[in-house]
Design a protein around this motif. Structure first.
Motif, mmCIF file in Angstrom:
data_model
loop_
_atom_site.group_PDB
_atom_site.id
_atom_site.type_symbol
_atom_site.label_atom_id
_atom_site.label_comp_id
_atom_site.label_asym_id
_atom_site.label_seq_id
_atom_site.Cartn_x
_atom_site.Cartn_y
_atom_site.Cartn_z
ATOM 1 N N UNK A 281 0.812 -1.221 0.000
ATOM 2 C CA UNK A 281 0.000 0.000 0.000
ATOM 3 C C UNK A 281 0.841 1.264 0.000
ATOM 4 N N UNK A 282 2.045 1.204 0.533
ATOM 5 C CA UNK A 282 2.890 2.396 0.644
ATOM 6 C C UNK A 282 3.212 3.025 -0.718
ATOM 7 N N UNK A 283 3.050 2.261 -1.817
ATOM 8 C CA UNK A 283 3.397 2.776 -3.148
ATOM 9 C C UNK A 283 2.271 3.592 -3.771
ATOM 10 N N UNK A 284 1.076 3.505 -3.234
ATOM 11 C CA UNK A 284 -0.073 4.152 -3.873
ATOM 12 C C UNK A 284 0.128 5.659 -3.985
ATOM 13 N N UNK A 289 8.365 7.215 -3.346
ATOM 14 C CA UNK A 289 8.618 5.791 -3.082
ATOM 15 C C UNK A 289 9.000 5.076 -4.382
ATOM 16 N N UNK A 290 8.385 5.468 -5.483
ATOM 17 C CA UNK A 290 8.739 4.884 -6.780
ATOM 18 C C UNK A 290 10.185 5.224 -7.149
ATOM 19 N N UNK A 291 10.585 6.455 -6.859
ATOM 20 C CA UNK A 291 11.962 6.865 -7.157
ATOM 21 C C UNK A 291 12.944 6.099 -6.277
ATOM 22 N N UNK A 292 12.621 5.953 -5.000
ATOM 23 C CA UNK A 292 13.511 5.236 -4.073
ATOM 24 C C UNK A 292 13.740 3.793 -4.514
ATOM 25 N N UNK A 293 12.662 3.099 -4.833
ATOM 26 C CA UNK A 293 12.795 1.688 -5.216
ATOM 27 C C UNK A 293 13.494 1.562 -6.561
ATOM 28 N N UNK A 294 13.311 2.545 -7.422
ATOM 29 C CA UNK A 294 13.985 2.514 -8.724
ATOM 30 C C UNK A 294 15.486 2.762 -8.568
ATOM 31 N N UNK A 317 3.340 7.959 -10.635
ATOM 32 C CA UNK A 317 3.843 7.110 -9.549
ATOM 33 C C UNK A 317 3.455 5.659 -9.806
ATOM 34 N N UNK A 318 4.028 4.756 -9.046
ATOM 35 C CA UNK A 318 3.576 3.361 -9.112
ATOM 36 C C UNK A 318 2.288 3.251 -8.305
ATOM 37 N N UNK A 319 1.577 2.162 -8.495
ATOM 38 C CA UNK A 319 0.342 1.965 -7.751
ATOM 39 C C UNK A 319 0.505 0.767 -6.822
ATOM 40 N N UNK A 320 -0.321 0.706 -5.818
ATOM 41 C CA UNK A 320 -0.332 -0.458 -4.928
ATOM 42 C C UNK A 320 -1.038 -1.620 -5.613
ATOM 43 N N UNK A 321 -0.710 -2.831 -5.191
ATOM 44 C CA UNK A 321 -1.313 -4.016 -5.781
ATOM 45 C C UNK A 321 -0.529 -4.488 -6.989
ATOM 46 N N UNK A 322 -1.185 -5.266 -7.831
ATOM 47 C CA UNK A 322 -0.502 -5.832 -8.985
ATOM 48 C C UNK A 322 -0.148 -4.743 -10.002
#
Length: 454
Positions: A281-284, A289-294, A317-322
């Motif tokens: 859920x933290x990505x929603x 957060x998308x930049x950090x993980x990238x 941004x990225x979304x939560x879930x699939x």
């Protein structure tokens, strides 16, 4: 008198919204009864993986559409040659119904790519011999890591011209090298009658005559179509008259919009079938957060601790879930490659100072080209790097930077190309990592970090 009509495109970049009109214009012109013959050429960058259908089909959808235009010949641009992994370019033209002319690209063993011709000679119905030579932008820094050997333009021309001497009446270059290099070719190779060019996205509405050689370009994205009248007498050129036709001025027909939408929809459907990860859920709607993980992803890919990325790269941004490859294609449409750069501490300090100095300027800076498919450069983000601008101090993983120590950092080829951070390009020991490009690197990392549970 022999009358030849030449239609040409360049830098279409998968802008399929122009394709119905271009196709009709080509079809009508190819049936023109007022000329003896019609030839059609493309000068490269016809595909761009920022369009879902191009990405999902690895350019095969583009080839199918280009075949429908009945091109006489084409060459490749950097988007075909560099944005695609070697394996994709090897098979991109498997179903092409027109020859690819490319004099300055070789396999690593110096053999000719099986899908290209060093040159091509056409013979018109009235017996005029037209030689075609294709040239693409000579970027050894990026072609080399992709397992190609690209040759310099002068070396290529000096090698080919003696081989075809006496075999042609008219010499045409199909080039994806940019207007400045087209002018250089015109000045240095007076044998050339016409250059059908691209790469720099220049629009030459009525061509440009340089030392007796005509240069033509149609801008970008299929917004204009090149249309040239060539008159010959006894197989010798009497006159060349270049023009360009604005695609927007051509008649739109019922069904065009539906067809254009279907290209996007089909690509979307194909990419949505490729599920990548199941994000918490933290990505929603959290771009940070998308930049950090990238940054974690490119650091892992480069096997280093440090990384930098800019926020403008992330269109969504990225979304939560699939999350699917379509989601990532929308977020990161750029055909960029990861770079592992080695810098002395003193040079890394200077790079960080360049970033901080330009930070506010770049935040809203509109950017075009250099593989960027967004709108603004945005804010730079760091992994493993912190800075105290009051003291002008840089810290690496919490420790003060050692000016004599070597550090490895993951970044993108984009940052070497843009002029904002010259330290990277001037003193960085830069290794471009192929074949995966940015969103593929991120996708692989996400799939391992947040796998989809079956």
């Amino acid at each position: 008198m022999e009358k030849i009509r030449i239609l040409h495109t360049n830098d279409l970049h998968s802008h399929f919204e122009q394709f119905p009109k271009i196709g009709r214009y080509f079809k009508q012109a190819q049936a023109d009864p007022s000329v003896d013959e019609v030839f059609t050429f493309d000068a490269g960058d016809f595909m761009d993986r920022s369009h879902p259908l191009s990405d999902a089909t690895e350019g095969q959808a583009n080839i199918e559409m280009m075949n429908s235009f009945h091109y006489t010949a084409g060459t490749i641009g950097n988007n075909e040659g560099i944005s695609n992994p070697h394996r994709v370019l090897e098979h991109l033209f498997d179903h092409a119904q027109y020859p690819i002319v490319l004099g300055n690209l070789r396999e690593e063993d110096e053999s000719m790519p099986h899908w290209a011709k060093n040159w091509h000679i056409l013979t018109t119905k009235k017996g005029t011999r037209i030689a075609l030579i294709g040239l693409t932008a000579a970027y050894p820094m990026t072609y080399g890591p992709n397992h190609w050997h690209v040759k310099m333009l002068a070396n290529t021309m000096d090698a080919i011209l003696p081989q075809i001497e006496g075999q042609y009446d008219v010499l045409i270059l199909l080039t994806h090298v940019g207007l400045n290099m087209d002018r250089w070719l015109a000045r240095n190779y007076p044998q050339v009658d016409l250059i059908v060019g691209g790469h720099s996205h220049d629009l030459l509405p009525e061509g440009e005559l340089v030392d007796g050689t005509w240069i033509t370009q149609t801008g970008k994205w299929g917004k204009f179509i090149g249309d040239i009248q060539m008159d010959l007498e006894d197989h010798h050129i009497v006159q060349i008259s270049p023009t360009t036709i604005p695609t927007s001025a051509l008649q739109e027909e019922p069904g065009d919009e539906e067809l254009i939408s279907s290209y996007y929809k089909k690509g979307k459907e194909l990419l949505e079938q490729i599920e990548v990860a199941d994000l918490p859920a933290e990505f929603e709607d959290d771009k940070d957060r998308a930049i950090e993980i990238s940054m974690d992803a490119i650091a892992d890919f480069a096997n280093v601790d440090l990384a930098i990325l800019s926020s403008g790269l992330f269109l969504t941004p990225f979304k939560a879930g699939k999350i699917t490859m379509f989601d990532l294609q929308q977020a990161l449409p750029h055909p960029m490659h990861v770079v592992r750069s080695i810098l002395k501490g003193s040079d890394l300090w200077r790079l960080v100072m360049e970033i901080e100095k330009n930070r506010h300027y770049l935040d809203k800076f509109p950017l075009q080209g250099m593989s960027f498919r967004g709108k603004i450069f945005g804010q730079m983000h760091y992994k493993g790097i912190s800075v105290d601008m009051h003291k002008r101090m840089v810290y690496i993983n919490g420790e003060e930077i050692d000016p004599m120590k070597e550090y490895e950092i993951a970044c993108l080829d984009h940052y070497i190309l843009v002029p904002f951070f010259p330290t990277l390009a001037i003193v960085g020991d830069n290794e471009l990592l192929f074949p995966e490009f940015l969103r593929e690197v991120v996708a692989e990392y996400l799939s391992q970090k947040y796998p989809i549970r079956k």
